[in-house]
Design a protein around this motif. Structure first.
Motif, PDB file in Angstrom:
ATOM      1  N   ARG A 225      -2.029  43.327 -18.172  1.00  0.00           N
ATOM      2  CA  ARG A 225      -3.067  42.477 -18.758  1.00  0.00           C
ATOM      3  C   ARG A 225      -3.333  41.264 -17.866  1.00  0.00           C
ATOM      4  NH1 ARG A 225      -4.464  43.332 -23.801  1.00  0.00           N
ATOM      5  NH2 ARG A 225      -5.007  41.136 -24.094  1.00  0.00           N
ATOM      6  N   ASP A 226      -4.462  40.656 -18.117  1.00  0.00           N
ATOM      7  CA  ASP A 226      -4.835  39.459 -17.356  1.00  0.00           C
ATOM      8  C   ASP A 226      -4.129  38.227 -17.920  1.00  0.00           C
ATOM      9  OD1 ASP A 226      -6.592  40.531 -15.413  1.00  0.00           O
ATOM     10  OD2 ASP A 226      -8.167  40.725 -16.916  1.00  0.00           O
ATOM     11  N   ASP A 227      -2.812  38.194 -17.773  1.00  0.00           N
ATOM     12  CA  ASP A 227      -2.068  36.980 -18.119  1.00  0.00           C
ATOM     13  C   ASP A 227      -0.917  36.832 -17.132  1.00  0.00           C
ATOM     14  OD1 ASP A 227       0.590  37.937 -19.340  1.00  0.00           O
ATOM     15  OD2 ASP A 227      -0.848  39.023 -20.567  1.00  0.00           O
ATOM     16  N   ARG A 228      -0.545  35.599 -16.888  1.00  0.00           N
ATOM     17  CA  ARG A 228       0.429  35.294 -15.832  1.00  0.00           C
ATOM     18  C   ARG A 228       1.788  35.926 -16.103  1.00  0.00           C
ATOM     19  NH1 ARG A 228      -2.268  31.565 -12.883  1.00  0.00           N
ATOM     20  NH2 ARG A 228      -3.772  30.263 -13.992  1.00  0.00           N
ATOM     21  N   GLU A 229       2.199  35.953 -17.343  1.00  0.00           N
ATOM     22  CA  GLU A 229       3.516  36.498 -17.665  1.00  0.00           C
ATOM     23  C   GLU A 229       3.604  37.983 -17.324  1.00  0.00           C
ATOM     24  OE1 GLU A 229       6.381  37.093 -21.578  1.00  0.00           O
ATOM     25  OE2 GLU A 229       4.932  35.437 -21.547  1.00  0.00           O
ATOM     26  N   SER A 230       2.564  38.732 -17.680  1.00  0.00           N
ATOM     27  CA  SER A 230       2.561  40.173 -17.391  1.00  0.00           C
ATOM     28  C   SER A 230       2.512  40.431 -15.891  1.00  0.00           C
ATOM     29  CB  SER A 230       1.367  40.836 -18.077  1.00  0.00           C
ATOM     30  OG  SER A 230       1.444  40.706 -19.474  1.00  0.00           O
ATOM     31  N   ASP A 256     -11.996  32.070 -13.446  1.00  0.00           N
ATOM     32  CA  ASP A 256     -11.165  31.714 -14.598  1.00  0.00           C
ATOM     33  C   ASP A 256     -10.297  32.876 -15.061  1.00  0.00           C
ATOM     34  OD1 ASP A 256     -12.245  29.207 -14.550  1.00  0.00           O
ATOM     35  OD2 ASP A 256     -13.725  29.599 -16.134  1.00  0.00           O
ATOM     36  N   HIS A 257     -10.758  34.109 -14.828  1.00  0.00           N
ATOM     37  CA  HIS A 257      -9.996  35.277 -15.273  1.00  0.00           C
ATOM     38  C   HIS A 257      -9.299  35.993 -14.113  1.00  0.00           C
ATOM     39  CE1 HIS A 257     -11.676  34.990 -19.329  1.00  0.00           C
ATOM     40  NE2 HIS A 257     -12.852  34.742 -18.749  1.00  0.00           N
ATOM     41  N   ASP A 258      -9.359  35.428 -12.937  1.00  0.00           N
ATOM     42  CA  ASP A 258      -8.702  36.017 -11.765  1.00  0.00           C
ATOM     43  C   ASP A 258      -7.379  35.290 -11.542  1.00  0.00           C
ATOM     44  OD1 ASP A 258     -10.820  37.814 -11.203  1.00  0.00           O
ATOM     45  OD2 ASP A 258     -11.951  36.159 -10.310  1.00  0.00           O
ATOM     46  N   LEU A 259      -6.301  35.883 -12.039  1.00  0.00           N
ATOM     47  CA  LEU A 259      -5.017  35.188 -12.091  1.00  0.00           C
ATOM     48  C   LEU A 259      -4.006  35.676 -11.068  1.00  0.00           C
ATOM     49  CD1 LEU A 259      -4.598  35.156 -15.982  1.00  0.00           C
ATOM     50  CD2 LEU A 259      -5.614  33.395 -14.517  1.00  0.00           C
ATOM     51  N   VAL A 260      -4.340  36.719 -10.330  1.00  0.00           N
ATOM     52  CA  VAL A 260      -3.352  37.309  -9.419  1.00  0.00           C
ATOM     53  C   VAL A 260      -2.958  36.327  -8.326  1.00  0.00           C
ATOM     54  CG1 VAL A 260      -2.944  39.123  -7.716  1.00  0.00           C
ATOM     55  CG2 VAL A 260      -4.052  39.677  -9.890  1.00  0.00           C
ATOM     56  N   GLN A 261      -3.943  35.759  -7.658  1.00  0.00           N
ATOM     57  CA  GLN A 261      -3.638  34.869  -6.534  1.00  0.00           C
ATOM     58  C   GLN A 261      -2.817  33.665  -6.978  1.00  0.00           C
ATOM     59  OE1 GLN A 261      -6.088  32.114  -3.348  1.00  0.00           O
ATOM     60  NE2 GLN A 261      -6.918  34.134  -3.805  1.00  0.00           N
ATOM     61  N   SER A 262      -3.229  33.020  -8.045  1.00  0.00           N
ATOM     62  CA  SER A 262      -2.502  31.828  -8.497  1.00  0.00           C
ATOM     63  C   SER A 262      -1.105  32.173  -8.984  1.00  0.00           C
ATOM     64  CB  SER A 262      -3.300  31.127  -9.597  1.00  0.00           C
ATOM     65  OG  SER A 262      -3.491  31.990 -10.714  1.00  0.00           O
ATOM     66  N   THR A 263      -0.945  33.329  -9.626  1.00  0.00           N
ATOM     67  CA  THR A 263       0.384  33.739 -10.100  1.00  0.00           C
ATOM     68  C   THR A 263       1.308  34.044  -8.934  1.00  0.00           C
ATOM     69  OG1 THR A 263      -0.592  34.663 -12.115  1.00  0.00           O
ATOM     70  CG2 THR A 263       1.630  35.387 -11.548  1.00  0.00           C
ATOM     71  N   LEU A 264       0.786  34.692  -7.917  1.00  0.00           N
ATOM     72  CA  LEU A 264       1.599  34.990  -6.735  1.00  0.00           C
ATOM     73  C   LEU A 264       1.960  33.718  -5.981  1.00  0.00           C
ATOM     74  CD1 LEU A 264      -0.214  38.218  -5.483  1.00  0.00           C
ATOM     75  CD2 LEU A 264       2.170  38.068  -6.219  1.00  0.00           C
ATOM     76  N   LYS A 265       1.040  32.795  -5.903  1.00  0.00           N
ATOM     77  CA  LYS A 265       1.350  31.520  -5.254  1.00  0.00           C
ATOM     78  C   LYS A 265       2.468  30.789  -5.998  1.00  0.00           C
ATOM     79  CE  LYS A 265      -3.010  30.317  -2.945  1.00  0.00           C
ATOM     80  NZ  LYS A 265      -4.159  29.367  -2.948  1.00  0.00           N
ATOM     81  N   ALA A 266       2.404  30.827  -7.325  1.00  0.00           N
ATOM     82  CA  ALA A 266       3.442  30.184  -8.120  1.00  0.00           C
ATOM     83  C   ALA A 266       4.796  30.852  -7.911  1.00  0.00           C
ATOM     84  CB  ALA A 266       3.058  30.228  -9.598  1.00  0.00           C
TER      85      ALA A 266
END
Length: 404
Positions: A225-230, A256-266
């Motif tokens: 899903r499009d959420d950081r935890e998943s 706003d719904h593109d979370l892959v890059q920011s999650t990987l950076k984190a």
């Protein structure tokens, strides 16, 4: 960040790629397509003895200096059942292909050139010469001889000789492991019944096939899903598996719904670049997360496959120690092509030969990057460089073969 030229993006991606060094033992039956890691030497001599290459009679050439010599047949030699005695003057042994040549014999008279006589005798109908129709011991290879060099991709010819050299197992390089992660609340697996706003996920199947065709294994992380935890949980699975490459499908932009890059950076990803001057496939992301390379492909099906051809395939083949495929070729445009803007275009096209055998590339009228049917029925991609002027019909144009 400015759009990066395709050539520079590819060079930067491959510059950090290091071939897999780890090796493993695999059975001969499982070695097809693997890359040999060590030289392979023969464990025995082949043939292990002087062997008959034909059905006929083993004899001494000195006993038949001319046609019409008569000889006594004193026994039989067959493959796996050698004649135990020796051949003396005036004698012959009935012999079959693959059988050891008896001691004393130095030539083979093929059966068509022997006239049977009464009393286990034959008459020669052909002048024989020493060594004729005999495969000498070691003609193919000898014990200790290095037959197969390292770094070759094993095929049916290599496996045949490896078996003949008495190797039940081979030392090969480990296949690169590529983890594939698709993201999107709207995605469903094939066979599902989509509700309103949902679509069937397709990218991962094409990307997986391309990865496997180029010598790597796949870790399928499924659809998240499009959420950081998943997304984080899936990335951790890839890291725990020591994946060499993480491929993400979709969500690599910065909306706003593109979370892959920011999650990987984190998670610690070092972003090298994203946004390529190409069409389709602009939102391509390249980075690294520890030892794992990260390649973020567009979510658009055709864009993801074009980027896979241009970037993922050469990356995987470098890691797998395979030579790069030669997809680049030349064709002639079937019709006029408009001038290009600042992005490098990849136009899906069919190929047909003209009367002289040259390729004629005919681009589809509609090039929308969501049209998977057009991609599946194409033979090549016409490459239109940035700022290329209009191209007249019949003019030469570079292409990438989809099925070289």
């Amino acid at each position: 960040m400015a759009l990066l030229p395709v050539s520079e993006a590819k060079a930067r991606l491959l510059d950090r790629a290091r071939p897999v060094d780890a090796t493993q033992e695999v059975s001969l039956a499982d070695a097809n397509g693997r890359v040999l890691a060590t030289p392979l030497a023969a464990r025995l001599t082949q043939p292990p003895f002087d062997a008959s290459a034909m059905d006929g009679y083993a004899m001494r050439a000195a006993d038949a200096p001319q046609i019409g010599a008569e000889l006594s047949v004193i026994g039989t030699a067959a493959a796996g059942h050698p004649f135990e005695g020796s051949v003396d003057a005036g004698q012959a042994v009935r012999i079959f292909t693959g059988a050891p040549v008896p001691e004393g014999a130095d030539t083979i008279l093929i059966q068509e050139d022997a006239e049977p006589l009464e009393g286990q005798r034959i008459r020669t109908k052909f002048a024989v010469t020493i060594g004729r129709h005999i495969r000498p011991r070691g003609q193919d290879f000898t014990e200790g001889e290095t037959v197969l060099p390292p770094a070759i991709r094993l095929d049916y010819t290599h496996l045949t000789v490896a078996a003949a050299m008495n190797h039940p197992q081979l030392t090969v390089y480990r296949k690169p492991l590529v983890a594939i992660l698709a993201t999107g609340d709207e995605l469903l697996v094939p066979g599902s019944i989509p509700a309103a706003g949902q679509i069937i996920a397709s990218n991962s199947f094409g990307v997986r096939a391309l990865v496997e065709d180029n010598g790597a294994e796949v870790l399928d992380l499924g659809i998240v899903r499009d959420d950081r935890e998943s997304i984080s949980a899936a990335v951790n699975i890839a890291r725990s598996a020591n994946a060499d490459v993480l491929v993400t499908l979709g969500g690599a932009s910065v909306g706003d719904h593109d979370l892959v890059q920011s999650t990987l950076k984190a998670a610690g990803m070092e972003l090298d670049f994203w946004r390529i001057a190409m069409r389709p496939g602009k939102p391509l992301m390249v980075g690294s997360l520890g030892e794992m390379q990260v390649l973020g492909l567009p979510g658009n099906p055709v864009a993801s496959l074009v980027c896979s051809l241009l970037f993922l395939e050469p990356l995987v083949r470098t890691l797998a120690r395979l030579p790069q495929r030669r997809r680049e070729a030349q064709a002639f445009a079937a019709r006029e092509l408009a001038s290009n803007d600042q992005r490098q275009d990849y136009l899906r096209a069919t190929l047909t030969p003209d009367e002289g055998g040259d390729r004629i590339a005919d681009p589809y009228r509609k090039q929308d990057s969501s049209m998977m049917k057009v991609f599946a029925t194409s033979d090549a991609l016409i490459v239109r460089p940035p700022h290329a002027p209009a191209l007249a019909a019949g003019a030469p144009c570079p292409i990438l073969l989809l099925r070289p």
